[in-house]
Design a protein around this motif. Structure first.
Motif, PDB file in Angstrom:
ATOM      1  N   ILE A  24       2.294  -2.836 -12.928  1.00  0.00           N
ATOM      2  CA  ILE A  24       3.131  -2.618 -11.465  1.00  0.00           C
ATOM      3  C   ILE A  24       1.813  -2.140 -10.216  1.00  0.00           C
ATOM      4  O   ILE A  24       1.629  -2.841  -9.350  1.00  0.00           O
ATOM      5  CB  ILE A  24       3.729  -1.322 -11.664  1.00  0.00           C
ATOM      6  N   GLN A  25       0.952  -0.986 -10.361  1.00  0.00           N
ATOM      7  CA  GLN A  25       0.230  -1.234  -9.479  1.00  0.00           C
ATOM      8  C   GLN A  25      -0.911  -2.518  -9.540  1.00  0.00           C
ATOM      9  O   GLN A  25      -1.485  -2.788  -8.134  1.00  0.00           O
ATOM     10  CB  GLN A  25      -1.418   0.304 -10.125  1.00  0.00           C
ATOM     11  N   THR A  26      -1.057  -2.926 -10.330  1.00  0.00           N
ATOM     12  CA  THR A  26      -1.721  -4.161 -10.370  1.00  0.00           C
ATOM     13  C   THR A  26      -1.372  -5.200  -9.432  1.00  0.00           C
ATOM     14  O   THR A  26      -1.427  -5.837  -8.981  1.00  0.00           O
ATOM     15  CB  THR A  26      -2.067  -5.276 -11.852  1.00  0.00           C
ATOM     16  N   TRP A  27      -0.003  -5.442  -9.933  1.00  0.00           N
ATOM     17  CA  TRP A  27       0.951  -6.509  -9.438  1.00  0.00           C
ATOM     18  C   TRP A  27       0.807  -6.044  -7.635  1.00  0.00           C
ATOM     19  O   TRP A  27       1.163  -6.852  -7.101  1.00  0.00           O
ATOM     20  CB  TRP A  27       2.620  -6.267  -9.446  1.00  0.00           C
ATOM     21  N   ALA A  39       0.771  -1.103  -0.151  1.00  0.00           N
ATOM     22  CA  ALA A  39      -0.286   0.002   0.330  1.00  0.00           C
ATOM     23  C   ALA A  39       1.392   1.666  -0.283  1.00  0.00           C
ATOM     24  O   ALA A  39       0.015   2.416  -0.956  1.00  0.00           O
ATOM     25  CB  ALA A  39      -0.741   0.304   1.095  1.00  0.00           C
ATOM     26  N   SER A  40       2.631   0.853   1.328  1.00  0.00           N
ATOM     27  CA  SER A  40       2.808   2.572   0.462  1.00  0.00           C
ATOM     28  C   SER A  40       3.856   2.364  -0.812  1.00  0.00           C
ATOM     29  O   SER A  40       3.862   3.873  -1.412  1.00  0.00           O
ATOM     30  CB  SER A  40       3.763   2.312   1.705  1.00  0.00           C
ATOM     31  N   LEU A  41       4.086   1.727  -1.275  1.00  0.00           N
ATOM     32  CA  LEU A  41       4.648   1.663  -2.180  1.00  0.00           C
ATOM     33  C   LEU A  41       3.726   1.674  -3.450  1.00  0.00           C
ATOM     34  O   LEU A  41       3.979   3.162  -4.455  1.00  0.00           O
ATOM     35  CB  LEU A  41       4.915   0.287  -2.904  1.00  0.00           C
ATOM     36  N   THR A  42       2.557   2.159  -3.733  1.00  0.00           N
ATOM     37  CA  THR A  42       1.078   2.051  -4.513  1.00  0.00           C
ATOM     38  C   THR A  42       1.331   3.823  -4.386  1.00  0.00           C
ATOM     39  O   THR A  42       0.993   4.063  -5.112  1.00  0.00           O
ATOM     40  CB  THR A  42      -0.064   1.282  -4.150  1.00  0.00           C
ATOM     41  N   MET A  43       0.658   4.096  -3.023  1.00  0.00           N
ATOM     42  CA  MET A  43       1.095   5.933  -3.285  1.00  0.00           C
ATOM     43  C   MET A  43       2.120   6.269  -3.443  1.00  0.00           C
ATOM     44  O   MET A  43       2.216   7.380  -4.089  1.00  0.00           O
ATOM     45  CB  MET A  43       0.851   5.791  -1.276  1.00  0.00           C
TER      46      MET A  43
END
Length: 164
Positions: free
Chosen positions: A103-106, A5-9
């Motif tokens: 990348i978001q999906t992964w 979640a942090s990486l996605t943010m």
């Protein structure tokens, strides 16, 4: 450990800023060289997509570019001075969007153990493997580093605006 979640943010924040910095930039404008040591927007954005290619490789996803295309935008590659060997800016921008989606999906589907897999990313000399989460965080930090380049390069095109 940094979680998905942090990486996605971070990924989403960087992407949003990049999109604002490249908005309405033409291919010709993307080739404008700064009057100091540096590179044009075409190279910087291509370099960011090339860096995201590393994330796609480390997460076992299909890449968007050939090895030759990646090498053109690799760290320490020659500056793009006339555009003959530059990818079209529109393609680079579209590939950034595709990389974002992949990348978001992964990350959305990643389990903590997926992020803990130790790897050495494609094209980065590293003495030993580190967890994917650590490399992703580094590559996203690297991306954020180049956001300031995009801001200055945008202004060199004559946009004369404040994006962020």
């Amino acid at each position: 450990m940094i979680d998905a979640a942090s990486l996605t943010m971070i990924l989403d924040r960087n992407f949003g800023i990049i999109q604002r910095q490249i908005k309405d930039i033409t291919h010709e404008q993307s080739l404008i060289q700064p009057p100091f040591r540096g590179n044009c927007m075409n190279w910087v954005l291509g370099h960011l997509v090339m860096s995201r290619e590393r994330i796609l490789i480390m997460t076992n996803q299909p890449t968007l570019w050939t090895e030759e295309q990646r090498q053109r935008y690799e760290r320490n590659s020659e500056p793009i001075v006339d555009g003959k060997d530059a990818l079209p800016f529109e393609k680079i921008a579209a590939d950034l969007v595709t990389s974002q989606e992949r990348i978001q999906t992964w990350l959305k589907n990643a389990k903590p153990e997926d992020l803990d897999v130790k790897i050495i990313p494609h094209g980065i000399p590293a003495p030993e493997p580190d967890p994917i989460w650590d490399w992703m965080e580094f590559l996203l930090w690297h991306e954020a580093y180049h956001l300031g380049n995009l801001e200055m390069l945008r202004q060199l095109t004559g946009m004369n605006d404040k994006v962020i």
